[in-house]
Design a protein around this motif. Structure first.
Motif, PDB file in Angstrom:
ATOM      1  N   LEU A  10       1.482  -0.937   0.446  1.00 50.76           N
ATOM      2  CA  LEU A  10       0.158   0.055   0.054  1.00 50.76           C
ATOM      3  C   LEU A  10       0.759   1.378  -0.178  1.00 50.76           C
ATOM      4  O   LEU A  10       2.052   1.001   0.358  1.00 50.76           O
ATOM      5  CB  LEU A  10      -0.654  -0.414   1.312  1.00 50.76           C
ATOM      6  N   ASP A  11       0.237   2.565  -0.411  1.00 56.02           N
ATOM      7  CA  ASP A  11       1.112   3.352  -0.047  1.00 56.02           C
ATOM      8  C   ASP A  11       2.862   3.231  -0.752  1.00 56.02           C
ATOM      9  O   ASP A  11       3.882   3.797   0.018  1.00 56.02           O
ATOM     10  CB  ASP A  11       1.222   3.866   1.256  1.00 56.02           C
ATOM     11  N   ASP A  12       2.592   2.817  -1.978  1.00 60.29           N
ATOM     12  CA  ASP A  12       3.851   2.731  -3.006  1.00 60.29           C
ATOM     13  C   ASP A  12       5.116   2.134  -1.733  1.00 60.29           C
ATOM     14  O   ASP A  12       6.111   2.830  -1.696  1.00 60.29           O
ATOM     15  CB  ASP A  12       4.661   5.026  -3.289  1.00 60.29           C
ATOM     16  N   GLY A  13       4.458   1.051  -1.067  1.00 58.71           N
ATOM     17  CA  GLY A  13       5.559   0.396  -0.625  1.00 58.71           C
ATOM     18  C   GLY A  13       5.697   0.640   0.794  1.00 58.71           C
ATOM     19  O   GLY A  13       6.747  -0.073   1.673  1.00 58.71           O
ATOM     20  N   ARG A  14       4.941   1.770   1.134  1.00 60.34           N
ATOM     21  CA  ARG A  14       5.635   2.089   3.235  1.00 60.34           C
ATOM     22  C   ARG A  14       4.756   1.094   3.826  1.00 60.34           C
ATOM     23  O   ARG A  14       4.748   1.043   4.776  1.00 60.34           O
ATOM     24  CB  ARG A  14       5.248   3.470   2.686  1.00 60.34           C
ATOM     25  N   ALA A  15       3.428   0.595   3.150  1.00 63.25           N
ATOM     26  CA  ALA A  15       3.025  -0.227   3.965  1.00 63.25           C
ATOM     27  C   ALA A  15       2.004  -1.643   3.606  1.00 63.25           C
ATOM     28  O   ALA A  15       2.405  -1.259   1.749  1.00 63.25           O
ATOM     29  CB  ALA A  15       1.273   0.790   4.767  1.00 63.25           C
ATOM     30  N   PHE A  16       2.019  -2.341   3.970  1.00 62.86           N
ATOM     31  CA  PHE A  16       1.142  -3.856   3.649  1.00 62.86           C
ATOM     32  C   PHE A  16      -0.589  -4.117   4.277  1.00 62.86           C
ATOM     33  O   PHE A  16      -0.531  -3.843   4.701  1.00 62.86           O
ATOM     34  CB  PHE A  16       2.255  -4.319   4.689  1.00 62.86           C
ATOM     35  N   PHE A  17      -0.898  -4.782   3.442  1.00 60.84           N
ATOM     36  CA  PHE A  17      -2.652  -5.740   3.285  1.00 60.84           C
ATOM     37  C   PHE A  17      -1.870  -6.959   3.657  1.00 60.84           C
ATOM     38  O   PHE A  17      -2.084  -7.363   2.178  1.00 60.84           O
ATOM     39  CB  PHE A  17      -2.894  -5.138   2.997  1.00 60.84           C
ATOM     40  N   GLY A  18      -1.884  -7.796   4.123  1.00 62.01           N
ATOM     41  CA  GLY A  18      -2.108  -9.340   4.116  1.00 62.01           C
ATOM     42  C   GLY A  18      -2.709 -10.553   5.216  1.00 62.01           C
ATOM     43  O   GLY A  18      -3.497  -9.488   5.774  1.00 62.01           O
ATOM     44  N   PHE A  19      -2.964 -11.221   4.462  1.00 61.15           N
ATOM     45  CA  PHE A  19      -4.538 -12.085   4.988  1.00 61.15           C
ATOM     46  C   PHE A  19      -3.317 -13.724   5.605  1.00 61.15           C
ATOM     47  O   PHE A  19      -2.186 -13.680   4.685  1.00 61.15           O
ATOM     48  CB  PHE A  19      -5.075 -13.046   3.906  1.00 61.15           C
ATOM     49  N   THR A  20      -3.391 -14.372   6.739  1.00 58.76           N
ATOM     50  CA  THR A  20      -3.231 -15.509   6.379  1.00 58.76           C
ATOM     51  C   THR A  20      -3.499 -16.397   7.501  1.00 58.76           C
ATOM     52  O   THR A  20      -4.656 -15.843   7.536  1.00 58.76           O
ATOM     53  CB  THR A  20      -1.891 -15.000   7.480  1.00 58.76           C
ATOM     54  N   PRO A  21      -4.129 -17.628   6.790  1.00 59.17           N
ATOM     55  CA  PRO A  21      -4.916 -18.586   6.422  1.00 59.17           C
ATOM     56  C   PRO A  21      -4.838 -18.602   8.291  1.00 59.17           C
ATOM     57  O   PRO A  21      -4.260 -19.175   8.936  1.00 59.17           O
ATOM     58  CB  PRO A  21      -4.794 -19.439   5.966  1.00 59.17           C
ATOM     59  N   LEU A  22      -5.533 -19.153   9.112  1.00 55.11           N
ATOM     60  CA  LEU A  22      -6.193 -19.440  10.796  1.00 55.11           C
ATOM     61  C   LEU A  22      -6.744 -20.805   9.902  1.00 55.11           C
ATOM     62  O   LEU A  22      -7.752 -21.738   9.292  1.00 55.11           O
ATOM     63  CB  LEU A  22      -7.241 -19.155  11.035  1.00 55.11           C
ATOM     64  N   ALA A  23      -6.166 -21.706  10.986  1.00 52.81           N
ATOM     65  CA  ALA A  23      -7.096 -22.930  10.960  1.00 52.81           C
ATOM     66  C   ALA A  23      -8.346 -23.598  11.241  1.00 52.81           C
ATOM     67  O   ALA A  23      -8.690 -24.199  11.100  1.00 52.81           O
ATOM     68  CB  ALA A  23      -5.215 -23.814  11.289  1.00 52.81           C
ATOM     69  N   SER A  24      -8.548 -22.927  11.702  1.00 50.83           N
ATOM     70  CA  SER A  24     -10.525 -22.296  12.361  1.00 50.83           C
ATOM     71  C   SER A  24     -11.205 -23.002  11.991  1.00 50.83           C
ATOM     72  O   SER A  24     -12.529 -22.651  11.451  1.00 50.83           O
ATOM     73  CB  SER A  24     -10.617 -21.161  13.184  1.00 50.83           C
ATOM     74  N   GLY A  25     -11.381 -22.070   9.994  1.00 48.80           N
ATOM     75  CA  GLY A  25     -12.183 -22.889   8.963  1.00 48.80           C
ATOM     76  C   GLY A  25     -11.660 -22.240   7.428  1.00 48.80           C
ATOM     77  O   GLY A  25     -10.830 -21.827   7.526  1.00 48.80           O
ATOM     78  N   PRO A  26     -12.054 -22.942   6.164  1.00 41.76           N
ATOM     79  CA  PRO A  26     -12.074 -22.486   5.366  1.00 41.76           C
ATOM     80  C   PRO A  26     -10.649 -21.641   4.783  1.00 41.76           C
ATOM     81  O   PRO A  26     -11.231 -21.159   4.233  1.00 41.76           O
ATOM     82  CB  PRO A  26     -12.571 -23.899   4.726  1.00 41.76           C
ATOM     83  N   ASP A  27     -12.216 -20.677   5.422  1.00 44.06           N
ATOM     84  CA  ASP A  27     -12.072 -19.081   4.751  1.00 44.06           C
ATOM     85  C   ASP A  27     -11.855 -18.262   5.728  1.00 44.06           C
ATOM     86  O   ASP A  27     -12.254 -17.122   6.083  1.00 44.06           O
ATOM     87  CB  ASP A  27     -14.034 -18.892   3.924  1.00 44.06           C
ATOM     88  N   HIS A  28     -11.488 -18.732   6.828  1.00 40.42           N
ATOM     89  CA  HIS A  28     -11.029 -17.817   7.668  1.00 40.42           C
ATOM     90  C   HIS A  28      -9.321 -17.340   8.079  1.00 40.42           C
ATOM     91  O   HIS A  28      -8.480 -17.553   7.441  1.00 40.42           O
ATOM     92  CB  HIS A  28     -11.064 -18.810   9.263  1.00 40.42           C
TER      93      HIS A  28
END
Ligand SMILES: Cc1cc2nc3c(=O)[nH]c(=O)nc-3n(C[C@H](O)[C@H](O)[C@H](O)COP(=O)(O)OP(=O)(O)OC[C@H]3O[C@@H](n4cnc5c(N)ncnc54)[C@H](O)[C@@H]3O)c2cc1C
Length: 505
Positions: free
Chosen positions: A208-226
């Motif tokens: 985000l913001d020319d590389g100054r910030a980040f938006f990330g998803f890490t899978p959680l084991a609690s459910g197939p779309d968590h």
């Protein structure tokens, strides 16, 4: 039954201490001021050493079933992959290290598993019950005041454990300084959501913001779309703790509208808080976990260090309540303060790498696994040998696959499971003692593959005494040294023990 120990705070630290006490037959109460159990994924990175601890506590199978290994992370520009990699490449188990990789379990699930184990031992967490004050006298105990539904209850116990988190009432009541800093310049929004439109086998991230910030998803084991989302948010905007804000920020970062967020169950704005209590003990009152030290999440160390504080303290309190010399309790602070300092150093270094944008900021190595942490310099480490090179007293006692007398596989870790001390006698001439569980390597336990010899590397005639928390306490070839050592750490006189106490592994 009147409690002998009161634990304030039912997070992972307090629960671990409670299990350690309850399985040794100590009457324990554990209270939490929250009116419901926590829901966030928070400390989801379970380090190798913690998995070993949880095996001893009897919950590793549930932890393994409730988690996943470190996922492969992909970075994108729009929907084009620009990078992929992992925090640490998975490695194969070794004879001495059965769980070499971090394992990811949402913290709420870890706590649930620990609570169930504690309930099996007959102890339930008392919710909506806050510790609001206490007084202690040096020789007999602590008088604590609990508040529930506007009413007060006064409790008299022998010991109080403050596992009540970073804002610890116990620490503040004792007037113990929490030395360190909170960096208001750095922030991270963390949120547990369900997401449509992503492959759950992977982590996903956009800049985000020319590389100054980040938006990330890490899978959680609690459910197939968590997933747990981590983002600094848009620079210059005050982040709004809502699903709508997350959705807008995601679209800004990725340029995609096909990834839909829903079912927000937990969201927090985190700022690096790096602090440590000046002391972990005041008389009959102990600080453990976040009450004693708070970490940046970069090293994945906070929950892990808290569990190990509880694990270190629990057996010692039980031993002293059972008649062992009270000086044993001095070793809690002596052993855990240097560990907390070391661990804080690791997670702070990793945080700095993140802030500096270092290329290896996401790489994790042995320094975060907590397998190398040792109590060598502590008061309970006694080693007869002057020239030992490998394993010495104070180190973690390694595992080793062996065979039993019937030729069946047995691991040393299986012998360690339970509340006892374990004596590994290398050769028939090695000193023995009936006060501990004793195994002769070479008779009864066969080191068929040489793993125990390689891991322990002691001459024939040596005994290695393994503490209830899986560290080597003593290495000796002298029966007198063994007896003297045991006199410091367990109740040697049968009449000093509480005869009504039962112990369950
Ligand atoms: C966003 C985030 C991400 C994190 N990521 C990681 C990670 O990846 N790996 C890791 O190891 N750690 C991580 N951590 C840290 C980890 O969550 C904590 O270190 C861990 O929860 C500490 O456990 P604890 O039991 O000591 O304290 P807590 O979990 O804070 O539990 C303290 C309990 O005490 C209760 N309490 C407070 N005051 C009182 C009172 N007066 N009376 C009774 N009860 C009281 C509270 O309600 C709470 O339930 C993270 C933390 C955060 C916030």
């Amino acid at each position: 039954m009147n409690a002998e120990v009161l634990i304030a705070g039912a997070g992972p630290t307090g629960l671990t201490a409670a299990i350690e006490l309850a399985r040794r037959g100590v009457a324990v109460r554990i209270v939490d001021r929250a009116d419901q159990f926590s829901v966030g994924s928070r400390g989801d990175g379970m380090q190798p050493r913690t998995q070993e601890v949880l095996e001893d506590l009897g919950v590793l199978d549930q932890i393994r079933q409730s988690g996943i290994g470190a996922p492969l992370m992909r970075m994108y520009a729009g929907d084009e992959v620009t990078w992929e990699g992992r925090m640490a490449e998975p490695v194969d188990p070794r004879p001495d290290v059965p769980y070499p990789n971090a394992w990811f379990v949402p913290q709420w699930r870890t706590e649930q598993i620990l609570r169930e184990r504690l309930a099996d031992l007959g102890v339930r967490v008392e919710l909506s019950t806050a510790l609001v004050g206490f007084e202690q006298d040096a020789t007999t105990g602590v008088t604590a005041t609990l508040e529930r539904d506007g009413g007060a209850e006064v409790v008299r116990v022998s010991y109080l454990v403050g596992a009540d988190g970073g804002r610890s009432v116990v620490r503040k009541t004792l007037g113990i300084s929490f030395v360190g800093e909170t960096d208001e310049q750095v922030r991270m929004l963390l949120a547990d959501v369900r997401t449509d439109g992503l492959n759950h086998d992977l982590g996903h991230g956009w800049m985000l913001d020319d590389g100054r910030a980040f938006f990330g998803f890490t899978p959680l084991a609690s459910g197939p779309d968590h997933y747990v989302i981590a983002t600094q948010g848009v620079a210059g905007e005050e982040p709004d703790l809502s699903l709508d804000y997350l959705q807008r920020t995601l679209e800004k970062a990725s340029g995609r509208t096909d990834i839909r967020l829903h079912d927000l169950t937990w969201i927090t704005l985190w700022r690096p808080n790096i602090r440590m209590a000046e002391r972990f003990r005041d008389g009959r009152v102990f600080l453990a976990g976040d009450a004693a030290h708070v970490h940046p999440p970069t090293g994945g160390q906070g929950l892990n260090t808290g569990i190990q504080d509880g694990y270190n303290l629990g057996w010692k309190l039980a031993a002293v309540l059972g008649g062992a010399p009270a000086e044993l309790l001095d070793s809690y602070e002596a052993e855990r303060v240097p560990v907390a300092e070391q661990v804080l150093g690791v997670s702070t270094t990793l945080l700095k790498k993140h802030l500096d944008g270092d290329a290896d900021a996401n790489q994790r190595g042995e320094e975060t696994q907590q397998l190398g942490l040792s109590y060598r310099q502590g008061p309970l480490a006694v080693d007869d040998r002057s020239n030992a090179t490998g394993l010495v007293a104070g180190d973690r006692a390694p595992d080793a696959p062996c065979l039993d007398a019937d030729g069946r596989p047995v691991r040393l870790f299986e012998l360690f499971v339970g509340p006892h001390w374990t004596l590994l006698r290398f050769g028939s001439a090695a000193p023995d003692n009936s006060a501990v569980e004793s195994y002769e390597i070479g008779s009864g336990i066969f080191d068929a593959y040489g793993h125990a010899a390689r891991a322990y590397d002691v001459p024939a005639g040596t005994s290695v005494l393994v503490r209830p928390d899986g560290y080597v306490g003593l290495v000796t070839s002298s029966a007198a040294t063994l007896e003297a050592y045991l006199g410091r750490v367990i109740a040697m006189e049968p009449e000093l023990s509480d005869p009504g106490r039962t112990v369950s592994a």
